[in-house]
Design an enzyme around this catalytic site. Sequence first.
Site, PDB file in Angstrom:
ATOM      1  N   ASP A   9       0.933  -1.466   0.078  1.00 17.70           N
ATOM      2  CA  ASP A   9       0.048   0.464  -0.276  1.00 17.70           C
ATOM      3  C   ASP A   9       1.016   1.843  -0.321  1.00 17.70           C
ATOM      4  OD1 ASP A   9      -1.949  -1.412   0.038  1.00 17.70           O
ATOM      5  OD2 ASP A   9      -2.685  -1.505   2.254  1.00 17.70           O
ATOM      6  N   ARG A  89       0.492   4.608  16.775  1.00 18.91           N
ATOM      7  CA  ARG A  89      -0.246   5.894  15.376  1.00 18.91           C
ATOM      8  C   ARG A  89       0.948   6.941  16.269  1.00 18.91           C
ATOM      9  NH1 ARG A  89       0.819   2.432  12.672  1.00 18.91           N
ATOM     10  NH2 ARG A  89      -1.021   0.341  11.580  1.00 18.91           N
ATOM     11  N   ASP A 118      -6.802   3.676  11.635  1.00 19.52           N
ATOM     12  CA  ASP A 118      -5.403   4.487  12.276  1.00 19.52           C
ATOM     13  C   ASP A 118      -5.332   5.285  11.466  1.00 19.52           C
ATOM     14  OD1 ASP A 118      -4.395   1.891  13.440  1.00 19.52           O
ATOM     15  OD2 ASP A 118      -4.163   0.902  11.793  1.00 19.52           O
ATOM     16  N   SER A 169      -4.185  -9.194   7.478  1.00 15.86           N
ATOM     17  CA  SER A 169      -3.200  -7.755   7.314  1.00 15.86           C
ATOM     18  C   SER A 169      -2.761  -8.134   8.739  1.00 15.86           C
ATOM     19  CB  SER A 169      -4.694  -7.005   7.388  1.00 15.86           C
ATOM     20  OG  SER A 169      -4.261  -5.463   7.420  1.00 15.86           O
TER      21      SER A 169
HETATM   22  N1  ARG Z   1      -8.210  -2.576  15.053  1.00 15.72           N
HETATM   23  C1  ARG Z   1      -6.356  -3.017  15.639  1.00 15.72           C
HETATM   24  C2  ARG Z   1      -6.754  -0.671  15.853  1.00 15.72           C
HETATM   25  O1  ARG Z   1      -7.768  -0.228  15.659  1.00 15.72           O
HETATM   26  C3  ARG Z   1      -6.385  -2.900  15.341  1.00 15.72           C
HETATM   27  C4  ARG Z   1      -5.257  -2.163  13.566  1.00 15.72           C
HETATM   28  C5  ARG Z   1      -4.615  -3.155  13.021  1.00 15.72           C
HETATM   29  N2  ARG Z   1      -3.723  -2.445  11.948  1.00 15.72           N
HETATM   30  C6  ARG Z   1      -3.454  -1.903  10.869  1.00 15.72           C
HETATM   31  N3  ARG Z   1      -3.290  -1.580   9.807  1.00 15.72           N
HETATM   32  N4  ARG Z   1      -3.534  -3.981  10.837  1.00 15.72           N
HETATM   33  O2  ARG Z   1      -6.234  -0.673  17.170  1.00 15.72           O
END
Ligand code: ARG
Length: 405
Positions: A9, A89, A118, A169
């Site tokens: 990506d 993040r 995210d 993922s």
């Molecule tokens: N659902 C989790 C969160 O919001 C994990 C997100 C994982 N992110 C990713 N880009 N695969 O914290």
Amino acid sequence: MLAYSGGLDTSVAIPWLRETKGLDVVSVTVDVGQPVDLERVRRKAQASGATASYVADARREFAEEFILPALQANALYEGTYPLSTALARPLIARHMVSVARHEGASFIAHGCTGKGNDQVRFDLATASLAPELGVLAPAREWKMTREDEIAYARERGIPVDATKSSPYSTDENLWGRSAECGILEDPSVEPPEEVYGWTRSPAEAPETPTYVTVEFDQGRPVALGGDRRPLHELIARLNEVAGANGVGRIDHLESRVVGIKSREVYECPAATVLLSAHQALEALVLPRDLLDFKRTVELRYGQLVYDGLWFAPLRLALDAFVRSSQERVTGEVTVKLFKGSARVAGRRSPYSLYDAGLATYSSGDRFRQEMAEGFIYVWGLPVRTWASLEPRAPATPARAREPLP
Ligand code: ARG
């Protein structure tokens, strides 16, 4: 300024930003404990067309400034998820902002889709730290499928790792690993063993328990089994030890910020052990009212972190409360790791409120039991008064007030 992981990506995002928006792209890759070869990532960014590329090892910073406050707040989203991705993040965003200022960039860009959390975290962290910067999220705009992206990359000579055919993922850092997509999207199906990357199956974990002793100093883990290490190293070590015992697997039916329910599988071995140990030590050294009140702070704290409000004034103010609560959270906790479980086996502290002379049922009891009756009389006056007015049965006329016994 593109947050660059080195994956498909974000690699496609480089030419896309150049061609669609007419921008020069500078990549920033931050090591928060994911398995990454920073030099390879840097080369790939350049091969994908980045005009410059920055890499930073932020493992220590991540542990000290993000994981530690969250641990002291016992932060668990929906009582379940230790917030591993959510905590990284704002740190990544902070690095981006500082490089953006250094380079005189006008936009922060990231590879998040429009369906996840995210994007909220990157956008809001940037808004909090540098409200003058714009945010671009190519994946919110480009409407490409994974196959489209691969074709787009191939046309531009961007190396595509075709061996990476995993249907999942994933996201990894010191505090945990997350997996979604594939069969996990059916929440009625047990996650297959192949989903896991950090933990041994509890069924295959050692037949004898492993005991780990975590030493805390003012709410901060400082040693593991007497071995003092910097926090980020201690966490990495604990991930291995606990993971080998099958500890830290979490199956979470999660409520995203954007209103979607999603099924997420986490592996957070160190977080699982440290959160249990920390709570056990707090139970020993903090009085009941402080523990109670802190629970409400913890709930709110976890939500703020999840919701991308790390740099918001409320989170910072709650942090001051949490930090103050940790003054006496010093001592040792032993945790028993056994076939997927992590149970506190013992705790001790120089600030222990546990008084054997008060608690014992054996000789040496110093508690003045005769005082309890008077205490209960006063404590119970409200319920007694209430009950004395209640009709005993329907249709019974109200009776004159009798003297309280
Ligand atoms: N659902 C989790 C969160 O919001 C994990 C997100 C994982 N992110 C990713 N880009 N695969 O914290």
